[in-house]
Write an enzyme that holds these catalytic residues in place. Structure first.
Site, PDB file in Angstrom:
ATOM      1  N   ARG A  66      29.703 -31.843 -31.813  1.00  0.00           N
ATOM      2  CA  ARG A  66      29.951 -30.562 -32.485  1.00  0.00           C
ATOM      3  C   ARG A  66      31.403 -30.119 -32.284  1.00  0.00           C
ATOM      4  O   ARG A  66      32.016 -29.546 -33.202  1.00  0.00           O
ATOM      5  CB  ARG A  66      28.977 -29.497 -31.965  1.00  0.00           C
ATOM      6  CG  ARG A  66      29.078 -28.177 -32.716  1.00  0.00           C
ATOM      7  CD  ARG A  66      27.874 -27.293 -32.456  1.00  0.00           C
ATOM      8  NE  ARG A  66      27.919 -26.077 -33.251  1.00  0.00           N
ATOM      9  CZ  ARG A  66      28.019 -24.841 -32.735  1.00  0.00           C
ATOM     10  NH1 ARG A  66      28.052 -24.664 -31.418  1.00  0.00           N
ATOM     11  NH2 ARG A  66      28.053 -23.799 -33.527  1.00  0.00           N
ATOM     12  N   HIS A  70      33.943 -29.100 -35.271  1.00  0.00           N
ATOM     13  CA  HIS A  70      34.627 -27.800 -35.301  1.00  0.00           C
ATOM     14  C   HIS A  70      36.132 -27.936 -35.105  1.00  0.00           C
ATOM     15  O   HIS A  70      36.884 -27.027 -35.466  1.00  0.00           O
ATOM     16  CB  HIS A  70      34.023 -26.852 -34.254  1.00  0.00           C
ATOM     17  CG  HIS A  70      32.708 -26.270 -34.674  1.00  0.00           C
ATOM     18  ND1 HIS A  70      32.245 -25.059 -34.216  1.00  0.00           N
ATOM     19  CD2 HIS A  70      31.763 -26.720 -35.526  1.00  0.00           C
ATOM     20  CE1 HIS A  70      31.060 -24.797 -34.764  1.00  0.00           C
ATOM     21  NE2 HIS A  70      30.742 -25.787 -35.557  1.00  0.00           N
ATOM     22  N   GLY A  76      42.459 -29.527 -39.579  1.00  0.00           N
ATOM     23  CA  GLY A  76      42.344 -30.968 -39.360  1.00  0.00           C
ATOM     24  C   GLY A  76      41.997 -31.323 -37.928  1.00  0.00           C
ATOM     25  O   GLY A  76      41.947 -30.469 -37.038  1.00  0.00           O
ATOM     26  N   SER A  80      42.879 -28.743 -31.825  1.00  0.00           N
ATOM     27  CA  SER A  80      43.210 -27.318 -31.702  1.00  0.00           C
ATOM     28  C   SER A  80      42.087 -26.516 -31.052  1.00  0.00           C
ATOM     29  O   SER A  80      42.342 -25.528 -30.361  1.00  0.00           O
ATOM     30  CB  SER A  80      43.568 -26.722 -33.069  1.00  0.00           C
ATOM     31  OG  SER A  80      42.489 -26.864 -33.981  1.00  0.00           O
ATOM     32  N   ASN A  98      32.262 -20.059 -32.879  1.00  0.00           N
ATOM     33  CA  ASN A  98      32.429 -20.805 -31.635  1.00  0.00           C
ATOM     34  C   ASN A  98      32.104 -20.002 -30.380  1.00  0.00           C
ATOM     35  O   ASN A  98      31.634 -20.567 -29.379  1.00  0.00           O
ATOM     36  CB  ASN A  98      33.886 -21.286 -31.498  1.00  0.00           C
ATOM     37  CG  ASN A  98      34.248 -22.375 -32.500  1.00  0.00           C
ATOM     38  OD1 ASN A  98      33.372 -23.100 -32.974  1.00  0.00           O
ATOM     39  ND2 ASN A  98      35.526 -22.488 -32.822  1.00  0.00           N
ATOM     40  N   HIS A 197      22.102 -32.723 -36.480  1.00  0.00           N
ATOM     41  CA  HIS A 197      21.142 -31.787 -35.896  1.00  0.00           C
ATOM     42  C   HIS A 197      19.850 -32.494 -35.484  1.00  0.00           C
ATOM     43  O   HIS A 197      18.842 -31.861 -35.246  1.00  0.00           O
ATOM     44  CB  HIS A 197      20.860 -30.624 -36.855  1.00  0.00           C
ATOM     45  CG  HIS A 197      22.017 -29.673 -37.011  1.00  0.00           C
ATOM     46  ND1 HIS A 197      22.018 -28.616 -37.894  1.00  0.00           N
ATOM     47  CD2 HIS A 197      23.225 -29.614 -36.383  1.00  0.00           C
ATOM     48  CE1 HIS A 197      23.173 -27.957 -37.819  1.00  0.00           C
ATOM     49  NE2 HIS A 197      23.923 -28.547 -36.908  1.00  0.00           N
ATOM     50  N   THR A 198      19.895 -33.796 -35.375  1.00  0.00           N
ATOM     51  CA  THR A 198      18.805 -34.571 -34.789  1.00  0.00           C
ATOM     52  C   THR A 198      18.817 -34.482 -33.270  1.00  0.00           C
ATOM     53  O   THR A 198      17.893 -34.943 -32.608  1.00  0.00           O
ATOM     54  CB  THR A 198      18.897 -36.060 -35.213  1.00  0.00           C
ATOM     55  OG1 THR A 198      17.825 -36.781 -34.636  1.00  0.00           O
ATOM     56  CG2 THR A 198      20.189 -36.706 -34.738  1.00  0.00           C
ATOM     57  N   THR A 252      11.999 -35.321 -31.695  1.00  0.00           N
ATOM     58  CA  THR A 252      12.668 -36.158 -30.684  1.00  0.00           C
ATOM     59  C   THR A 252      13.990 -35.464 -30.320  1.00  0.00           C
ATOM     60  O   THR A 252      15.053 -35.817 -30.842  1.00  0.00           O
ATOM     61  CB  THR A 252      12.951 -37.579 -31.229  1.00  0.00           C
ATOM     62  OG1 THR A 252      13.613 -37.458 -32.505  1.00  0.00           O
ATOM     63  CG2 THR A 252      11.674 -38.384 -31.407  1.00  0.00           C
TER      64      THR A 252
END
Ligand code: HEM
Ligand SMILES: *[C@@H]1O[C@H](CO)[C@@H](O)[C@H](O)[C@H]1NC(C)=O
Ligand SMILES: *[C@@H]1O[C@H](CO)[C@@H](O)[C@H](O)[C@H]1NC(C)=O
Ligand SMILES: *[C@@H]1O[C@H](CO)[C@@H](O)[C@H](O)[C@H]1NC(C)=O
Ligand SMILES: *[C@@H]1O[C@H](CO)[C@@H](O)[C@H](O)[C@H]1NC(C)=O
Ligand SMILES: *[C@@H]1O[C@H](CO)[C@@H](O)[C@H](O)[C@H]1NC(C)=O
Ligand SMILES: *[C@@H]1O[C@H](CO)[C@@H](O)[C@H](O)[C@H]1NC(C)=O
Ligand SMILES: *[C@@H]1O[C@H](CO)[C@@H](O)[C@H](O)[C@H]1NC(C)=O
Ligand SMILES: *[C@@H]1O[C@H](CO)[C@@H](O)[C@H](O)[C@H]1NC(C)=O
Ligand SMILES: *[C@@H]1O[C@H](CO)[C@@H](O)[C@H](O)[C@H]1NC(C)=O
Ligand SMILES: *[C@@H]1O[C@H](CO)[C@@H](O)[C@H](O)[C@H]1NC(C)=O
Ligand SMILES: *[C@@H]1O[C@H](CO)[C@@H](O)[C@H](O)[C@H]1NC(C)=O
Length: 346
Positions: A66, A70, A76, A80, A98, A197-198, A252
């Site tokens: 993640r 983000h 890019g 950062s 965030n 998101h698994t 799972t």
């Protein structure tokens, strides 16, 4: 930066600047072999630190991928998101998508420390996030791939941009599609990458809008399975603690597989932004992709890899742009720059 590079361009050093810039233009693209001579063991080192972190935090791989996402969606893939507040930095960590949500910074710092020992001032923090994302997926049972490398680190951050460009869980599908499109990612990329998101967790604050009074209807979201609903209501009672987390994939929770997509088919996606990929009435491209990835995990993995490489290619700094941060949380001190051919204090 530009002022120090122009002041460095005395005759001799100016010549050096031209040579370095010329060199960077010829390999401005990212490459899987970028560190083959300068830090050949980079992926093993990253993997080792993540493996150790996983022994006490089953969620850390999810948190790390993640961070890469983000990072890439804000100016890019330039590291950062890792910069802390300072006199010149308004940290992206505190942007609404965030703040009190992104995590894993300690593990990124541990990786950086190990890499500074193995290959000093060589591997950027932006590349650490890209490699950590791949190793995290692989360690959770998902695909492995050769990560494109050679990103350099920003000397700036933009909290406002993080608030604008990162998608939110209650945004409508057409808005999310447009946000991905702004980053050069199409609907296939959106559906495949949502498959991340698994694994990982989400706080009640991100989906409680579905549980009691969806869209001011006085009822729960009709596209939420009525068996799953009471479970979620138990985890997130009305007026309860909105920071409580639950699994994004109830089937799972810590495995990288295609169960995320089969969950959507039985109305067991957690976030509204997950379930609308299947329950939409407006976009059946996403429905067809969900069905495909449910039926064929290989198709999901192959597409996910292509989309991760695409996401990792969003506007990187390459060549001599930016710097190789020595500490991922702060910009290098320009007076002691060790990566400083161009930026040394002249
Ligand atoms: C499509 C738009 C997306 C939206 C609206 C979205 C939204 C969210 C939200 C709200 C959370 C929970 C955060 C929290 O409760 O603190 C979350 C977690 C997560 N997201 Fe996304 N996300 C999206 C796409 C992605 C993509 C493209 C990736 C990676 C390729 C990703 C990877 C993750 C992971 C792994 C977690 C769990 C993190 C953890 O456990 O620490 N997401 N996302
Ligand atoms: C590469 O890194 C791994 C993990 O830290 C380590 O076990 C291995 O010995 C390293 N290999 C080399 C050639 O340095
Ligand atoms: C981020 O969250 C912290 C802790 O809840 C809060 O004190 C801070 O004001 C938030 N930052 C911003 C910019 O809203
Ligand atoms: C990575 O690249 C190497 C050679 O450069 C190749 O042998 C290997 O199969 C690739 N791995 C994957 C997962 O694509
Ligand atoms: C930060 O991002 C916003 C939104 O894209 C933009 O308007 C602003 O100019 C950026 N700030 C800087 C300093 O680049
Ligand atoms: C929310 O309700 C409004 C008005 O009833 C409706 O137009 C809109 O489509 C609904 N949105 C969702 C996501 O159900
Ligand atoms: C709700 O979930 C249960 C258990 O996963 C499943 O058997 C059922 O078919 C689901 N209902 C709908 C409408 O998808
Ligand atoms: C997609 O929607 C169009 C128009 O509503 C319909 O003709 C088509 O059969 C749908 N395709 C699928 C795969 O559902
Ligand atoms: C699954 O998808 C892969 C492409 O990733 C394809 O090669 C394979 O034929 C598909 N399998 C089936 C059963 O459709
Ligand atoms: C499913 O995805 C695979 C791999 O992208 C593709 O080859 C295949 O055509 C897709 N099948 C359907 C029915 O969309
Ligand atoms: C930056 O903040 C993180 C917490 O978000 C902390 O762990 C890290 O030590 C800080 N780094 C620096 C250089 O201050
Ligand atoms: C370092 O950068 C700061 C601004 O970021 C500047 O004020 C200072 O003069 C620079 N120092 C040197 C030695 O270049």
């Amino acid at each position: 930066m530009s002022s120090s590079s122009s002041s460095c361009c005395t005759l001799l050093i100016g010549l050096l600047c031209v040579v370095l810039l010329g060199g960077s233009l010829s390999h401005g693209q990212l490459s899987p072999t970028f560190y083959d001579t300068t830090c050949p063991n980079v992926s093993n080192i990253v993997r080792g630190i993540i493996e150790e972190a996983l022994t006490t935090d089953a969620r850390i791989g999810a948190s790390l991928i993640r961070l890469h996402f983000h990072d890439c969606f804000v100016n890019g893939c330039d590291g950062s998101i890792l910069l802390n507040n300072s006199a010149t930095i308004e940290s992206e960590k505190e942007a609404p998508p965030n703040n009190n949500s992104v995590r894993g910074f300690g593990v990124v710092d541990d990786i950086k420390t190990a890499l500074e020992t193995a290959c000093p001032a060589t591997v950027s923090c932006a590349d650490i996030l890209a490699v950590a994302a791949e190793e995290s997926v692989s360690l959770a049972g998902g695909p492995s791939w050769n990560v494109s490398l050679g990103r350099r680190d920003s000397t700036t951050a933009n909290r406002t941009a993080a608030g604008i460009f990162l998608p939110g869980p209650t945004q409508p599908l057409d808005v999310i599609i447009t946000m991905f499109s702004t980053m050069g990612l199409d609907t296939t990329d959106l559906v495949a990458l949502s498959g991340a998101h698994t694994f990982g967790r989400a706080q009640c604050s991100t989906f409680i809008n579905r549980l009691y009074d969806f869209n001011s209807s006085g009822n729960p979201d009709p596209s939420l399975n009525t068996t799953y609903l009471p479970t979620l209501q138990g985890i997130c009672p009305q007026n309860g603690d909105l920071t409580v987390v639950t699994n994004l994939d109830l089937t799972t929770p810590d495995v990288f597989d295609n169960k995320y997509f089969s969950n959507l088919q039985v109305l067991e996606g957690l976030l509204n932004s997950d379930q609308i990929l299947f329950s939409t009435t407006e976009n059946n491209d996403t429905v067809a992709l969900v069905n495909n990835f449910t039926a064929n995990q290989t198709a999901f993995f192959d597409t996910f890899v292509v989309s991760m490489i695409k996401m990792g290619n969003i506007s990187p700094l390459t060549g001599t742009a930016g710097e190789i941060r020595l500490n991922c949380g702060k910009v290098n001190d320009n007076s002691t720059e060790s990566d400083g051919l161009l930026y040394s204090s002249m």
